[in-house]
Motif scaffolding. Structure first.
Motif, mmCIF file in Angstrom:
data_model
loop_
_atom_site.group_PDB
_atom_site.id
_atom_site.type_symbol
_atom_site.label_atom_id
_atom_site.label_comp_id
_atom_site.label_asym_id
_atom_site.label_seq_id
_atom_site.Cartn_x
_atom_site.Cartn_y
_atom_site.Cartn_z
ATOM 1 N N SER A 166 0.589 -1.223 -0.195
ATOM 2 C CA SER A 166 0.406 0.067 0.269
ATOM 3 C C SER A 166 1.016 1.482 -0.451
ATOM 4 O O SER A 166 1.779 1.166 0.801
ATOM 5 N N GLN A 167 0.500 1.870 -0.741
ATOM 6 C CA GLN A 167 1.439 3.799 -0.966
ATOM 7 C C GLN A 167 -0.176 4.483 -0.452
ATOM 8 O O GLN A 167 -0.711 4.299 -1.714
ATOM 9 N N PRO A 168 -0.564 4.653 0.698
ATOM 10 C CA PRO A 168 -1.990 5.516 0.637
ATOM 11 C C PRO A 168 -1.927 6.872 0.460
ATOM 12 O O PRO A 168 -2.540 7.149 0.258
ATOM 13 N N THR A 213 6.665 8.240 -8.063
ATOM 14 C CA THR A 213 6.876 7.749 -8.103
ATOM 15 C C THR A 213 7.943 5.989 -7.394
ATOM 16 O O THR A 213 8.248 4.926 -6.912
ATOM 17 N N ALA A 214 8.830 6.984 -7.019
ATOM 18 C CA ALA A 214 9.959 6.734 -6.174
ATOM 19 C C ALA A 214 9.529 6.398 -4.548
ATOM 20 O O ALA A 214 10.019 5.381 -4.398
ATOM 21 N N HIS A 215 8.474 6.858 -4.190
ATOM 22 C CA HIS A 215 8.054 6.743 -2.721
ATOM 23 C C HIS A 215 7.123 5.639 -3.397
ATOM 24 O O HIS A 215 7.112 4.879 -2.534
ATOM 25 N N ALA A 216 6.318 4.946 -4.113
ATOM 26 C CA ALA A 216 5.699 4.234 -3.837
ATOM 27 C C ALA A 216 7.225 2.754 -3.998
ATOM 28 O O ALA A 216 6.985 2.055 -3.840
ATOM 29 N N LEU A 217 8.250 3.151 -4.916
ATOM 30 C CA LEU A 217 8.953 2.145 -4.925
ATOM 31 C C LEU A 217 9.442 1.797 -3.419
ATOM 32 O O LEU A 217 10.105 0.294 -3.811
ATOM 33 N N LYS A 218 9.577 2.784 -2.411
ATOM 34 C CA LYS A 218 10.064 2.277 -1.467
ATOM 35 C C LYS A 218 9.715 1.309 -0.351
ATOM 36 O O LYS A 218 10.310 0.939 0.482
ATOM 37 N N GLN A 219 8.121 1.509 -0.699
ATOM 38 C CA GLN A 219 7.211 0.783 0.023
ATOM 39 C C GLN A 219 7.688 -1.234 -0.667
ATOM 40 O O GLN A 219 7.442 -1.125 0.952
ATOM 41 N N THR A 220 8.285 -1.086 -1.337
ATOM 42 C CA THR A 220 7.851 -2.544 -1.910
ATOM 43 C C THR A 220 9.696 -3.194 -1.558
ATOM 44 O O THR A 220 9.666 -4.800 -1.677
ATOM 45 N N LYS A 221 10.490 -2.499 -1.251
ATOM 46 C CA LYS A 221 11.885 -3.104 -0.122
ATOM 47 C C LYS A 221 12.123 -4.261 0.611
ATOM 48 O O LYS A 221 12.383 -5.056 0.073
ATOM 49 N N GLU A 269 15.405 10.113 -0.108
ATOM 50 C CA GLU A 269 13.507 10.997 0.016
ATOM 51 C C GLU A 269 13.434 11.950 -1.345
ATOM 52 O O GLU A 269 12.768 12.505 -1.434
ATOM 53 N N HIS A 270 14.194 11.417 -2.290
ATOM 54 C CA HIS A 270 13.414 11.861 -3.486
ATOM 55 C C HIS A 270 12.407 10.772 -4.136
ATOM 56 O O HIS A 270 11.545 9.383 -3.264
ATOM 57 N N LEU A 271 11.557 11.598 -4.229
ATOM 58 C CA LEU A 271 9.965 11.122 -4.695
ATOM 59 C C LEU A 271 9.582 10.483 -6.017
ATOM 60 O O LEU A 271 9.202 9.895 -5.810
ATOM 61 N N ASP A 272 10.497 11.004 -7.222
ATOM 62 C CA ASP A 272 9.902 10.710 -7.829
ATOM 63 C C ASP A 272 11.431 9.573 -9.269
ATOM 64 O O ASP A 272 12.620 9.740 -8.681
ATOM 65 N N ILE A 273 10.743 8.650 -9.415
ATOM 66 C CA ILE A 273 12.093 7.473 -10.207
ATOM 67 C C ILE A 273 13.032 8.838 -10.844
ATOM 68 O O ILE A 273 14.345 8.059 -10.797
ATOM 69 N N PRO A 274 12.551 9.851 -11.698
ATOM 70 C CA PRO A 274 13.613 10.512 -12.130
ATOM 71 C C PRO A 274 14.554 10.665 -11.865
ATOM 72 O O PRO A 274 15.797 11.215 -12.308
ATOM 73 N N MET A 275 14.334 10.762 -10.440
ATOM 74 C CA MET A 275 15.104 11.946 -9.677
ATOM 75 C C MET A 275 16.272 11.193 -8.967
ATOM 76 O O MET A 275 17.506 11.180 -8.970
ATOM 77 N N VAL A 276 15.699 9.866 -8.504
ATOM 78 C CA VAL A 276 16.854 9.152 -8.755
ATOM 79 C C VAL A 276 17.850 8.334 -9.099
ATOM 80 O O VAL A 276 18.778 8.185 -9.436
#
Length: 393
Positions: free
Chosen positions: A79-81, A86-94, A181-188
């Motif tokens: 879940s990503q409440p 996109t990076a924040h979403a990916l982080k939830q799967t670690k 703390e990046h929120l989007d994958i392109p920034m990562v």
């Protein structure tokens, strides 16, 4: 590579009214949610361990896909409440990742061949697509040196290339060291490039289409319809003419003197005609009733709709549960429409949300958007946007 993360938490505000009650990954194209096409493409390439990141209206995703067994995959939900990126979403799967993996968006139409080309790329890699005849600035524009990624610029004022970021990536677990703390994958990716990591660019020539605006649903439907395998499981009465590929579900009746030119998809339990004309790139879902003398062209008609006698519908999307009385007209026209702060010139008919009721003889001019649960009195001529729950008298 045996594992994939599908990002499916977003709402899709620019796709309203269709995303008021469901997330954009659950928008139906040619009878199936977009997300199902993504999962099927992964399964066809031997990737059956799938992590779905869900958020907005996640219950409809749970109800439809369950554990994934009916699609031959194993789905784990994360879940990503709050949809922060996109990076924040990916982080939830670690904690669920067990080696190299793919990342994809759930709101795209991709073919198995598209995944088949990319799955061979070792981490770290990004799939790009060359686009022609369309402004790349609505996407992330990719710059590269040979096959090495040098930058991704989101929605730039000037596009440095016609290569766009598809949002499909091949990663190792090392990517989690750079999310921070990046929120989007392109920034990562930019952070990884700055650190000297080699990120490969893989250009795809396979099917890849995304959905951003309501009229994109028609484009995607046309692409899927072109791959249609015809078949008739229903009842075809005498005098019906069918040309080209037509798929008709079980317990559907096509009544006498109707004319269907494929590609056309008609679901189960429908009652069509008599003397109805259905033209190419039309998809009609289950349990739809279309009264005599109607004409439907390049449109999506969702489940449970009832369309009255002598109605004409062109380049339109009618969401589920609508009751449309006779002599309704939804013609297509070249229009300028504004979504948020974006102005678009398009050829389109009507975009109608769920559970609407439309009276006899109503005319909705090209580009009209009708919100969910709206009521339109007979003989009204409308244009523009009608909010959810409107009563037009």
């Amino acid at each position: 590579m045996k594992q994939a993360v599908i990002l499916a938490a977003g709402e899709g505000q620019r796709l309203r009214p269709f995303t008021s009650s469901k997330s954009k990954v659950m928008l139906s194209i040619a009878g199936k949610p977009l997300l199902e096409y993504v999962i099927e493409s992964l399964a066809r390439n031997g990737i059956r361990d799938i992590i779905l990141v869900v958020g907005y209206k996640r219950e409809r995703i749970f109800d439809y896909f369950g554990d994934g067994g009916h699609l031959g995959v194993e789905i784990t939900y994360v879940s990503q409440p709050n949809q922060l990126g996109t990076a924040h979403a990916l982080k939830q799967t670690k904690d669920k990742i067990r080696g190299d993996f793919l990342v994809l968006n759930g709101d795209q139409l991709i073919s198995p061949a598209t995944i088949g080309d990319f799955v061979k790329e070792p981490p770290q890699a990004v799939m790009v697509k060359a686009i022609n005849g369309e402004d790349p600035r609505r996407y992330g524009v990719v710059s590269s040196s040979g096959r090495r990624l040098t930058s991704i610029e989101e929605k730039p004022s000037i596009a440095k290339s016609n290569l766009i970021n598809t949002g499909i990536y091949s990663f190792s677990t090392r990517v989690f060291d750079y999310i921070a703390e990046h929120l989007d994958i392109p920034m990562v990716l930019q952070s990884m490039i700055k650190d000297g990591l080699d990120i490969r660019v893989a250009e795809s020539r396979g099917v890849w289409l995304d959905i951003v605006y309501p009229w994109d649903m028609l484009s995607l439907n046309a692409v899927v319809s072109d791959t249609l395998k015809p078949g008739v499981a229903g009842t075809i009465e005498s005098g019906v003419v069918m040309k080209g590929p037509v798929l008709i579900g079980k317990n559907t009746v096509i009544r006498s003197n109707s004319y269907i030119t494929g590609p056309v998809i008609i679901g189960e339990g429908c009652d069509i005609g008599p003397s109805v004309c259905i033209y190419p790139s039309t998809s009609i879902a289950d349990n739809v009733t279309i009264a005599p003398f109607c004409q439907i062209k390049n449109s999506l008609i969702y489940s449970g709709n009832s369309i009255g006698v002598a109605s004409v519908i062109e380049d339109s999307v009618i969401d589920r549960g609508c009751v449309i009385r006779g002599q309704f007209s939804a013609p297509s026209a070249e229009v300028e429409t504004r979504i948020n702060d974006e102005l678009h010139k398009i050829k389109v008919g009507t975009m109608m949300g769920e559970d609407c009721m439309v009276g006899n003889g109503a005319v909705l001019q090209g580009g009209t958007v009708v919100g969910n649960s709206s009521r339109i009195a007979p003989l009204k001529t409308l244009s523009g946007s009608i909010p959810d729950g409107s009563l037009v008298v």
